[in-house]
Design a protein around this motif. Sequence first.
Motif, mmCIF file in Angstrom:
data_model
loop_
_atom_site.group_PDB
_atom_site.id
_atom_site.type_symbol
_atom_site.label_atom_id
_atom_site.label_comp_id
_atom_site.label_asym_id
_atom_site.label_seq_id
_atom_site.Cartn_x
_atom_site.Cartn_y
_atom_site.Cartn_z
ATOM 1 N N GLY A 337 -26.200 2.846 -108.028
ATOM 2 C CA GLY A 337 -25.180 2.158 -107.274
ATOM 3 C C GLY A 337 -24.227 1.481 -108.229
ATOM 4 O O GLY A 337 -24.563 1.241 -109.398
ATOM 5 N N PHE A 338 -23.033 1.149 -107.764
ATOM 6 C CA PHE A 338 -22.056 0.459 -108.608
ATOM 7 C C PHE A 338 -22.148 -1.053 -108.416
ATOM 8 O O PHE A 338 -22.789 -1.758 -109.186
ATOM 9 N N ARG A 339 -21.528 -1.560 -107.391
ATOM 10 C CA ARG A 339 -21.446 -3.013 -107.201
ATOM 11 C C ARG A 339 -22.816 -3.653 -107.043
ATOM 12 O O ARG A 339 -23.078 -4.726 -107.599
ATOM 13 N N THR A 340 -23.706 -2.996 -106.279
ATOM 14 C CA THR A 340 -25.029 -3.590 -106.026
ATOM 15 C C THR A 340 -26.029 -3.268 -107.122
ATOM 16 O O THR A 340 -27.187 -3.700 -107.052
ATOM 17 N N GLY A 341 -25.627 -2.512 -108.117
ATOM 18 C CA GLY A 341 -26.499 -2.208 -109.232
ATOM 19 C C GLY A 341 -27.398 -1.010 -108.996
ATOM 20 O O GLY A 341 -27.418 -0.408 -107.915
ATOM 21 N N VAL A 342 -28.141 -0.656 -110.029
ATOM 22 C CA VAL A 342 -29.101 0.455 -109.976
ATOM 23 C C VAL A 342 -30.486 -0.144 -109.738
ATOM 24 O O VAL A 342 -30.972 -0.955 -110.533
ATOM 25 N N LYS A 343 -31.137 0.248 -108.637
ATOM 26 C CA LYS A 343 -32.480 -0.251 -108.342
ATOM 27 C C LYS A 343 -33.501 0.578 -109.123
ATOM 28 O O LYS A 343 -33.394 1.809 -109.195
ATOM 29 N N GLY A 351 -48.851 7.033 -107.562
ATOM 30 C CA GLY A 351 -47.768 6.589 -106.708
ATOM 31 C C GLY A 351 -47.752 5.097 -106.461
ATOM 32 O O GLY A 351 -46.891 4.592 -105.729
ATOM 33 N N LYS A 352 -48.665 4.374 -107.071
ATOM 34 C CA LYS A 352 -48.721 2.920 -106.901
ATOM 35 C C LYS A 352 -47.576 2.258 -107.669
ATOM 36 O O LYS A 352 -47.321 2.581 -108.819
ATOM 37 N N VAL A 353 -46.900 1.291 -107.026
ATOM 38 C CA VAL A 353 -45.786 0.594 -107.659
ATOM 39 C C VAL A 353 -46.328 -0.394 -108.692
ATOM 40 O O VAL A 353 -47.158 -1.248 -108.374
ATOM 41 N N VAL A 354 -45.842 -0.290 -109.928
ATOM 42 C CA VAL A 354 -46.319 -1.201 -110.994
ATOM 43 C C VAL A 354 -45.218 -2.096 -111.529
ATOM 44 O O VAL A 354 -45.503 -3.078 -112.219
ATOM 45 N N ASP A 355 -43.954 -1.775 -111.212
ATOM 46 C CA ASP A 355 -42.873 -2.630 -111.701
ATOM 47 C C ASP A 355 -41.595 -2.299 -110.940
ATOM 48 O O ASP A 355 -41.370 -1.138 -110.543
ATOM 49 N N THR A 356 -40.737 -3.293 -110.752
ATOM 50 C CA THR A 356 -39.434 -3.090 -110.115
ATOM 51 C C THR A 356 -38.417 -4.058 -110.708
ATOM 52 O O THR A 356 -38.780 -5.115 -111.218
ATOM 53 N N CYS A 357 -37.143 -3.691 -110.639
ATOM 54 C CA CYS A 357 -36.063 -4.584 -111.034
ATOM 55 C C CYS A 357 -34.740 -3.940 -110.644
ATOM 56 O O CYS A 357 -34.716 -2.849 -110.074
ATOM 57 N N ALA A 358 -33.644 -4.590 -110.982
ATOM 58 C CA ALA A 358 -32.307 -4.024 -110.781
ATOM 59 C C ALA A 358 -31.527 -4.188 -112.079
ATOM 60 O O ALA A 358 -31.681 -5.180 -112.791
ATOM 61 N N LYS A 372 -29.730 -0.578 -120.555
ATOM 62 C CA LYS A 372 -30.449 0.408 -121.369
ATOM 63 C C LYS A 372 -31.684 -0.219 -122.006
ATOM 64 O O LYS A 372 -32.763 0.390 -122.052
ATOM 65 N N ALA A 373 -31.547 -1.447 -122.458
ATOM 66 C CA ALA A 373 -32.692 -2.139 -123.081
ATOM 67 C C ALA A 373 -33.791 -2.388 -122.053
ATOM 68 O O ALA A 373 -34.991 -2.265 -122.370
ATOM 69 N N THR A 374 -33.398 -2.720 -120.826
ATOM 70 C CA THR A 374 -34.389 -2.957 -119.764
ATOM 71 C C THR A 374 -35.172 -1.679 -119.478
ATOM 72 O O THR A 374 -36.404 -1.700 -119.362
ATOM 73 N N LEU A 375 -34.459 -0.561 -119.378
ATOM 74 C CA LEU A 375 -35.135 0.712 -119.122
ATOM 75 C C LEU A 375 -36.056 1.081 -120.291
ATOM 76 O O LEU A 375 -37.175 1.578 -120.079
ATOM 77 N N ALA A 376 -35.600 0.847 -121.500
ATOM 78 C CA ALA A 376 -36.423 1.170 -122.681
ATOM 79 C C ALA A 376 -37.713 0.373 -122.667
ATOM 80 O O ALA A 376 -38.798 0.903 -122.985
ATOM 81 N N ALA A 377 -37.627 -0.906 -122.281
ATOM 82 C CA ALA A 377 -38.823 -1.751 -122.231
ATOM 83 C C ALA A 377 -39.791 -1.257 -121.168
ATOM 84 O O ALA A 377 -41.023 -1.237 -121.380
ATOM 85 N N LEU A 378 -39.262 -0.847 -120.015
ATOM 86 C CA LEU A 378 -40.126 -0.343 -118.942
ATOM 87 C C LEU A 378 -40.816 0.951 -119.365
ATOM 88 O O LEU A 378 -42.004 1.161 -119.094
ATOM 89 N N VAL A 379 -40.077 1.837 -120.015
ATOM 90 C CA VAL A 379 -40.655 3.104 -120.477
ATOM 91 C C VAL A 379 -41.794 2.850 -121.451
ATOM 92 O O VAL A 379 -42.877 3.452 -121.374
ATOM 93 N N ALA A 380 -41.563 1.926 -122.364
ATOM 94 C CA ALA A 380 -42.587 1.624 -123.372
ATOM 95 C C ALA A 380 -43.787 0.924 -122.770
ATOM 96 O O ALA A 380 -44.947 1.241 -123.090
ATOM 97 N N ARG A 448 -37.281 -0.183 -102.170
ATOM 98 C CA ARG A 448 -38.140 0.860 -101.600
ATOM 99 C C ARG A 448 -37.527 2.239 -101.814
ATOM 100 O O ARG A 448 -38.245 3.230 -101.986
ATOM 101 N N GLY A 449 -36.182 2.305 -101.813
ATOM 102 C CA GLY A 449 -35.523 3.584 -102.055
ATOM 103 C C GLY A 449 -35.837 4.129 -103.434
ATOM 104 O O GLY A 449 -36.063 5.327 -103.613
ATOM 105 N N ALA A 450 -35.875 3.259 -104.438
ATOM 106 C CA ALA A 450 -36.199 3.685 -105.801
ATOM 107 C C ALA A 450 -37.635 4.182 -105.889
ATOM 108 O O ALA A 450 -37.937 5.154 -106.598
ATOM 109 N N VAL A 451 -38.530 3.523 -105.157
ATOM 110 C CA VAL A 451 -39.936 3.955 -105.118
ATOM 111 C C VAL A 451 -40.020 5.358 -104.521
ATOM 112 O O VAL A 451 -40.718 6.246 -105.033
ATOM 113 N N SER A 452 -39.299 5.567 -103.408
ATOM 114 C CA SER A 452 -39.329 6.871 -102.740
ATOM 115 C C SER A 452 -38.790 7.965 -103.646
ATOM 116 O O SER A 452 -39.344 9.071 -103.701
ATOM 117 N N ILE A 453 -37.735 7.669 -104.405
ATOM 118 C CA ILE A 453 -37.154 8.660 -105.314
ATOM 119 C C ILE A 453 -38.159 9.047 -106.394
ATOM 120 O O ILE A 453 -38.321 10.226 -106.731
#
Length: 790
Positions: A337-343, A351-358, A372-380, A448-453
């Motif tokens: 998303g643009f204005r509301t950010g990327v969930k 399939g269990k949710v272990v982390d979420t953010c925007a 990019k740094a946030t995504l890198a931290a989650l991946v690691a 929840r949309g990000a979880v479903s994806i």
Amino acid sequence: MTSSAAVKTVNARLAEELAVKEVQVAAAVRLLDEGATVPFIARYRKEATGSLDDGALRALEERLGYLRELDDRRDAVLASISEQGKLTDKLKAALMAAETKARVEDIYLPYKPKRRTKAQIAREAGLEPLADRLLADPSAVPEEAAAPFVGDEVADAAAALDGARHILVERAAEDAELVGALRERFWQFGSVRTRAATEAAEGGAAAQKSQKFQDYFDFSEPLDRMPSHRVLAVLRGEKEQALALTLDGGEEDQYQVMIAEALGVDLSAAAAATPWLAATVRFAWRTRMSVSASVDARIRLRLRAEEDAVAVFARNLKDLLLAAPAGNRTTLGLDPGFRTGVKVAVVDGTGKVVDTCAIYPHPPQKHWDTAKATLAALVARHGVELIAIGNGTASRETDALVAELLADMRTAGAAPPAKAMVSEAGASVYSASAYAARELPDLDVTLRGAVSIARRLQDPLAELVKIEPKSIGVGQYQHDVTPGILARSLGAVVEDAVNAVGVDLNTASAPLLARVSGITETLAEAIVAHRDRAGRYPSRRALLDVPRLGPKAFEQCAGFLRIRDGEDPLDASGVHPEAYPVVRRILDRAGVTLAEIIGNERALRALRPADFADDRFGIPTVTDILGELEKPGRDPRPAFTTAAFAAGVEKVADLEVGMVLEGVVTNVAAFGAFVDVGVHQDGLVHVSAMADRFVSDPHEVVKSGQVVRVKVLEVDVDRQRIGLSLRLNDAPSADRGRRPERGSGPRARNDRPRRGDPRGTGRADGTGRTNADRPGGSMAQALRDAGFGR
């Protein structure tokens, strides 16, 4: 209640229609009546039905319902006519021979209780003898013949003749043979005509809104050859008051001749009553019978179009449900998303949710490096193996962010996860659903949309069953199809797909379990509740501890449920518990243990199914058992692959004619396939550009979810339309790729039905194939179709 004789007739008809033996039909009907499901019968009762597959059984089930309704209606009509004291042997024979509900209603029409008609009033006034006389003696002068009938109830000769006319018109309209013949002629020679509705033609806001229907502002096409997508398009245009639609039956004189012959009128006779009789025939056609024929044709046209549209939707849905799963790997899901950010949501292998953010990498915030740094931290932190990116708004920009992250990881010497674009269709429906609220109560709707994806990439089938099928978005005019017809067909597709794959009893959600043979929504909830309370199921037999799950439900569902690492290895296979004794017999005869024979292809293929068959388990079942032992719990879905979108191609304006791109088939319609090449707007591969041979059905070449390479043939930036080809050696024409004037669009007169010609189809030869239907055909027709195909 249908008689036994009628049941035999139904079975015989079904056998004839399906081209199978009546004994096969009888067995299938008996099993269905006993409560068995189609997947269960197809998989575990092959001996009884002669190995009828699920497709044949679905067709049988559908037709069985129709024929039984036909028999019930026939019985009701027979009873009604009998109560009136008018049932003759000839009439009964005609009703018994009727093969459709419409035919039964045609025969019943003269005997059907109805409001007082003008013909009935005329009969009560004693005018039927006048009608009979003018028919029998055309030499009679109508006014003179009518004179004796003038009296208290009939004002004058004109009123008498008017009443006689109404009697003859009703007599013709209630002639079942005539009505049927007129109906078929209208269908065979009639055409659909459309023009711009008054509001659309006059300009202004209404006209602008109606421009998407501009190709139908002066349009005609034969009824019996009009494809479903165009039928539904013009019906939608009529509903939105953009189009005025009429059905034209063709030469009117031919219908009048048919009516005259049915009434016994000689239109060529030079007799005194002939002009009056001819006017009566004309009046019958124009005021009553043409209306009836037109209504019947419209209903038939819509039903046929709906059947075709539902069939297309069903095939696409099946392909999507059976798309390759990425498997039990930790996945990071991104809902762009643009204005509301990327969930962002991270789910583990189950399939269990272990982390979420925007994150907010795009305008207006533009926090690219932070995101990019946030995504890198989650991946690691979570050992992410896959990144799933939703294909909606801001998807290409988000894909660029992920690509940069992965490049940085490679530069640093780290193994990057794989990324894939995932369809968001229906994700918002799931996010706002009551089930999602129960499943993910602590998460905001947007997360929840990000979880479903993420879960869709892991297992498309397990996640998509949580969404109403019509909301998944792989249909053709799904919102214009009768909801009941669509729901029944798509429900069957989902059920067949789920049972073909099998379900892990210890991880499956309630919506997934509810699609398993024999399990209702209530039972599915009970199974999950028992699992939550007592822990994982150690065996299939443990299912019998679930409240209200009895032997019948167990019989229907057990073979489709899988238990990994359970007490019995066979519980992880598609072997039904009722057939476990057959497996023991095979082991005893071969002198091996179960562990030694499972997966031992050479040993299993050396065994002869006939050696282990008996009265209950025949050769088909034993063959299936050996196949399961060879590859226990095998998944019929293909291996997981992803498309690589071209770098720098992010919007329609970036496309150039002649480009060869990789993309994913998102939808298959009757006229072609839509392909996502990563520019936020699917391109169309028209059926004429799919192969170097004639293709009648796009499903012969591609299916939803398939990764394909396509060539860009045409780009219309203003109208956001893209023409593609699967034939990579196609040479675009010189005028392709130019930006047309707004609203004009590419057109070719020989690609569409000739205007004003009720039979015009734009055919180039006598094959029945239009220029747009043959290899090398124009893309103009494709783009017109595409404008209404999504």
